[in-house]
Design a protein around this motif. Structure first.
Motif, PDB file in Angstrom:
ATOM      1  N   GLU A  54       0.820  -1.218   0.000  1.00  0.00           N
ATOM      2  CA  GLU A  54       0.000   0.000   0.000  1.00  0.00           C
ATOM      3  C   GLU A  54       0.852   1.266   0.000  1.00  0.00           C
ATOM      4  O   GLU A  54       0.451   2.289  -0.542  1.00  0.00           O
ATOM      5  N   ARG A  55       2.040   1.214   0.606  1.00  0.00           N
ATOM      6  CA  ARG A  55       2.933   2.373   0.694  1.00  0.00           C
ATOM      7  C   ARG A  55       4.319   1.956   0.236  1.00  0.00           C
ATOM      8  O   ARG A  55       5.247   1.789   1.037  1.00  0.00           O
ATOM      9  N   LEU A  90      -2.173   4.629  -6.316  1.00  0.00           N
ATOM     10  CA  LEU A  90      -0.968   4.278  -5.559  1.00  0.00           C
ATOM     11  C   LEU A  90      -0.421   5.506  -4.823  1.00  0.00           C
ATOM     12  O   LEU A  90      -0.312   6.585  -5.399  1.00  0.00           O
TER      13      LEU A  90
END
Length: 277
Positions: free
Chosen positions: A7-8, A67
């Motif tokens: 996710e990061r 994103l």
């Protein structure tokens, strides 16, 4: 390497020599391949062989929609930064750290170009980073979080040593000393080899002597870290000997090596300031 997830992730913009060295260093340090995205319009996917499928793209528009990166590291030439920064803004938010390794590009240009309330870090590595032997100067705003500061150091430590610079204005001097510095050493080898040939040595033999002398001296400095370079110099210099005769020329106060290096690095610093606008 902690702090990244699907996710990061870590987003690398630019996979030239410096970008490639950084990516390979991160992967060797334990960054999961699926947590790295690489954007480069000219390179082939195989240049970072272990990156996950679909994570190497030639255009930022091909990155997954929505994103958001934990870190965006920008490794492109200063001349193209103006066109690159707006392309990356949608992948950043207030939890993102943006690190630029472009010489002479100040933090304010990054902030204005991205237009995102992120954390911005300016870094100046040098070319020995390609073999993990570089040194990088890092700087940011005074209010940077300690966690971000530590993460920036960790990312650049993958290709060598790091040093934190308190004032961004000093980064142009860092560029002059270490960023451009490898070229000075290479030119010193050229000059030593040329002088040896002028003294009658075969040109190839003279270059071999010059190269290995610089390599050996550098290794000695690296091994003898508790000894100052001035002391290392003194150990080679016997009173009234050959080295002292040469150093009298190199240390001439009016036209010696110190004066030449000050003038050379002043020119490098001034050019760095010009590049930053």
């Amino acid at each position: 390497m902690q702090g990244f997830s699907a996710e990061r992730p870590l987003l690398l913009m630019g996979c030239g020599r410096m970008g490639h060295a950084l990516a390979m260093g991160w992967l060797r340090a334990g960054l999961a391949p699926e947590h790295l995205y690489v954007v480069d319009p000219g390179a082939q996917p195989g240049c970072v062989p272990t990156v996950a499928d679909g994570h190497f793209v030639t255009n930022a528009a091909k990155l997954p929609p929505g994103l958001k990166a934990r870190v965006i590291l920008i490794a492109v030439k200063p001349q193209v930064m103006g066109g690159i920064l707006p392309l990356l803004s949608s992948f950043a938010d207030n939890k993102t750290m943006v690190i630029s390794v472009a010489a002479g590009v100040p933090i304010r240009v990054l902030e204005e170009g991205m237009g995102v309330d992120a954390t911005y870090v300016r870094a100046m590595p040098n070319t020995p980073a390609a073999i993990g032997a570089g040194i990088t100067g890092l700087t940011a705003a005074d209010d940077i979080a300690e966690a971000d500061k530590a993460l920036a150091r960790e990312l650049l430590h993958a290709v060598g040593e790091t040093v934190w610079i308190a004032h961004e204005a000093d980064m142009n001097a860092v560029t002059a000393v270490s960023g451009s510095g490898p070229a000075y050493v290479f030119h010193l080898a050229e000059c030593m080899a040329y002088a040896g040939a002028e003294l009658g040595l075969d040109a190839e033999v003279s270059m071999q002597l010059a190269r290995q002398t610089i390599i050996g001296a550098a290794r000695l400095m690296d091994e003898e870290t508790d000894v100052s370079v001035a002391e290392l110099r003194r150990r080679v210099t016997s009173p009234g000997g050959t080295t002292e005769a040469a150093l009298k020329v190199l240390r001439n106060p009016d036209r010696g090596l110190v004066d030449l290096m000050v003038r050379a690095m002043t020119a490098a610093r001034d050019r760095s300031e010009e590049l930053g606008g």
